[in-house]
Design an enzyme around this catalytic site. Structure first.
Site, PDB file in Angstrom:
ATOM      1  N   ASP A  52       0.845  -1.207   0.000  1.00  0.00           N
ATOM      2  CA  ASP A  52       0.000   0.000   0.000  1.00  0.00           C
ATOM      3  C   ASP A  52       0.880   1.257   0.000  1.00  0.00           C
ATOM      4  O   ASP A  52       0.378   2.374  -0.124  1.00  0.00           O
ATOM      5  CB  ASP A  52      -1.013  -0.006   1.154  1.00  0.00           C
ATOM      6  CG  ASP A  52      -0.359  -0.067   2.516  1.00  0.00           C
ATOM      7  OD1 ASP A  52       0.867  -0.266   2.607  1.00  0.00           O
ATOM      8  OD2 ASP A  52      -1.098   0.077   3.521  1.00  0.00           O
ATOM      9  N   SER A  53       2.210   1.056   0.068  1.00  0.00           N
ATOM     10  CA  SER A  53       3.134   2.178  -0.115  1.00  0.00           C
ATOM     11  C   SER A  53       3.031   2.712  -1.543  1.00  0.00           C
ATOM     12  O   SER A  53       3.589   3.767  -1.848  1.00  0.00           O
ATOM     13  CB  SER A  53       4.574   1.744   0.180  1.00  0.00           C
ATOM     14  OG  SER A  53       4.915   0.600  -0.574  1.00  0.00           O
ATOM     15  N   ASP A  91      -0.984  -5.967  -0.036  1.00  0.00           N
ATOM     16  CA  ASP A  91      -1.371  -5.342   1.231  1.00  0.00           C
ATOM     17  C   ASP A  91      -2.871  -5.122   1.273  1.00  0.00           C
ATOM     18  O   ASP A  91      -3.465  -4.657   0.293  1.00  0.00           O
ATOM     19  CB  ASP A  91      -0.689  -3.968   1.352  1.00  0.00           C
ATOM     20  CG  ASP A  91       0.545  -4.010   2.206  1.00  0.00           C
ATOM     21  OD1 ASP A  91       0.645  -4.871   3.108  1.00  0.00           O
ATOM     22  OD2 ASP A  91       1.444  -3.175   1.973  1.00  0.00           O
ATOM     23  N   LYS A 120      -1.164  -9.272   3.220  1.00  0.00           N
ATOM     24  CA  LYS A 120      -0.477  -8.780   4.425  1.00  0.00           C
ATOM     25  C   LYS A 120      -1.385  -7.768   5.087  1.00  0.00           C
ATOM     26  O   LYS A 120      -2.036  -6.975   4.393  1.00  0.00           O
ATOM     27  CB  LYS A 120       0.872  -8.153   4.050  1.00  0.00           C
ATOM     28  CG  LYS A 120       1.581  -7.510   5.240  1.00  0.00           C
ATOM     29  CD  LYS A 120       3.039  -7.187   4.934  1.00  0.00           C
ATOM     30  CE  LYS A 120       3.267  -5.914   4.173  1.00  0.00           C
ATOM     31  NZ  LYS A 120       2.769  -4.685   4.831  1.00  0.00           N
ATOM     32  N   GLU A 122      -1.792  -5.144   8.834  1.00  0.00           N
ATOM     33  CA  GLU A 122      -1.078  -4.545   9.963  1.00  0.00           C
ATOM     34  C   GLU A 122      -1.822  -4.768  11.276  1.00  0.00           C
ATOM     35  O   GLU A 122      -3.049  -4.727  11.312  1.00  0.00           O
ATOM     36  CB  GLU A 122      -0.925  -3.029   9.720  1.00  0.00           C
ATOM     37  CG  GLU A 122      -0.131  -2.704   8.470  1.00  0.00           C
ATOM     38  CD  GLU A 122       0.048  -1.201   8.234  1.00  0.00           C
ATOM     39  OE1 GLU A 122      -0.373  -0.387   9.086  1.00  0.00           O
ATOM     40  OE2 GLU A 122       0.611  -0.854   7.182  1.00  0.00           O
ATOM     41  N   GLU A 189       8.618  -3.963  11.088  1.00  0.00           N
ATOM     42  CA  GLU A 189       9.151  -2.732  10.474  1.00  0.00           C
ATOM     43  C   GLU A 189       9.561  -1.743  11.567  1.00  0.00           C
ATOM     44  O   GLU A 189       8.828  -1.561  12.555  1.00  0.00           O
ATOM     45  CB  GLU A 189       8.054  -2.102   9.587  1.00  0.00           C
ATOM     46  CG  GLU A 189       8.482  -0.776   8.979  1.00  0.00           C
ATOM     47  CD  GLU A 189       7.542  -0.257   7.904  1.00  0.00           C
ATOM     48  OE1 GLU A 189       6.518  -0.922   7.612  1.00  0.00           O
ATOM     49  OE2 GLU A 189       7.828   0.823   7.359  1.00  0.00           O
TER      50      GLU A 189
HETATM   51  O1  KIV Z   1       3.694  -1.238   1.584  1.00  0.00           O
HETATM   52  C1  KIV Z   1       4.880  -1.444   1.849  1.00  0.00           C
HETATM   53  O2  KIV Z   1       5.802  -0.977   1.176  1.00  0.00           O
HETATM   54  C2  KIV Z   1       5.179  -2.272   3.008  1.00  0.00           C
HETATM   55  C3  KIV Z   1       6.614  -2.381   3.421  1.00  0.00           C
HETATM   56  C4  KIV Z   1       6.730  -2.812   4.821  1.00  0.00           C
HETATM   57  C5  KIV Z   1       7.359  -3.297   2.528  1.00  0.00           C
HETATM   58  O3  KIV Z   1       4.295  -2.800   3.602  1.00  0.00           O
END
Ligand code: KIV
Length: 306
Positions: A52-53, A91, A120, A122, A189
């Protein structure tokens, strides 16, 4: 150097577990489109994450909160179309797993149908119900602890986490809870290296670190940070292996100069006109102003040369 990708046509979760058990490091990178995916796969990474970056790296937002399911799906599909050998994770964006178990499974399932091989998300203990439900729906989950960018406002910025005794123990316990809930891996992280190494020791599943020291089972970085494509100064934990921002900029500037001075395009970048078409153009004359009509190219080619 040995990579999982050397051993099998595509990387699977059991491959990663075997790699970690053998003490070999897992290599993970973000990819956001077909170009970054093809480059990353050619470099034989083990895991590719549509992070999601993408929000701040590619879409110009300040943080990861604005990206939606639809935006993530758009980028995931671009990466998935390249059929990478790396395991493809995506993400779960902000608010796609916070509104209930059913909503979370539907959202993650949508990503799986678009080509993801796992998701993934959080957060620690509070995510146990959704992790369990996802695993129950055959959706592999990687947890994400420590500096969790979707909590930027609670954390007061992108700050290193787990620095007090209470926070360090809480993170270790969160990691164990995520593992028990069925996460196949936990990403950490922005935490002290010693804490990440201790969590890695305590867990049976592989850990992935970013700004978490060398003691994790593997490492992840953002594609654009590794190649120096990020205009802002990257965080301390990044190692850039080239300055693509400058190198690509210099190439574009050279091309611009060539255009302005007329040396681009040259004969090698141009198409030649077949003889017959050249003759037709030679014979062509403007339509007479009296009839005011445009003639068809075929008619013109047949017109007698005066
Ligand atoms: O979205 C992202 O770039 C991440 C990093 C921790 C790799 O979740």
């Amino acid at each position: 150097m040995s990579h999982v990708s050397d051993l099998r046509p595509s990387v699977t979760i059991p491959d990663l577990q075997r790699l970690a058990a053998a003490g070999k490091k897992i290599v993970m990178i973000t990819a956001y489109d077909a170009v970054t995916a093809r480059i990353a796969d050619a470099a034989k990474v083990d895991i590719m994450l549509v992070g999601d970056s993408v929000s701040n790296v590619c879409l110009g937002f300040d943080n990861s909160l604005p990206v939606t399911m639809a935006m993530m799906a758009h980028h995931l599909e671009a990466v998935a179309r390249t059929r990478p050998r790396a395991l493809l994770l995506v993400d779960m964006p902000y608010l796609s797993y916070h509104l209930g178990v059913e909503d979370t499974v539907r959202n993650a399932g949508d990503f799986m149908r678009r080509g993801a091989q796992g998701v993934k998300l959080e957060g620690g203990a509070k995510r146990v119900p959704v992790v369990r439900a996802l695993v129950d729906a055959e959706i592999p989950v990687m947890g994400h602890l420590g500096l969790t960018p979707q909590s930027i406002h609670r954390m007061g910025g992108h700050k290193v986490q787990g620095k007090t005794g209470k926070a360090a123990v809480e993170l270790l316990e969160d990691a164990l809870r995520l593992q028990d809930a069925g996460c196949f891996s936990v990403l950490m992280e922005g935490i002290p290296a010693e804490l990440a190494a201790r969590v890695t020791e305590e867990l049976e599943v592989p850990t992935i670190g970013i700004g978490a020291g060398a003691g994790c089972s593997g490492q992840v970085l953002v594609f654009h940070d590794i190649v120096g494509l990020t205009p802002d100064r990257p965080p301390k934990f990044v190692r850039a292996y080239m300055n693509a921002f400058e190198e690509i900029g210099a190439a574009l500037a050279r091309w611009g100069e060539d255009v302005r001075e007329g040396s681009f395009p040259g004969p090698q970048e141009s198409f030649t006109l077949p003889e017959e078409a050249r003759e037709a153009l030679k014979r062509w004359r403007p339509a007479s102003p009296s009839n005011g009509e445009h003639q068809l190219a075929q008619d013109l080619a047949l017109a007698p040369v005066k």
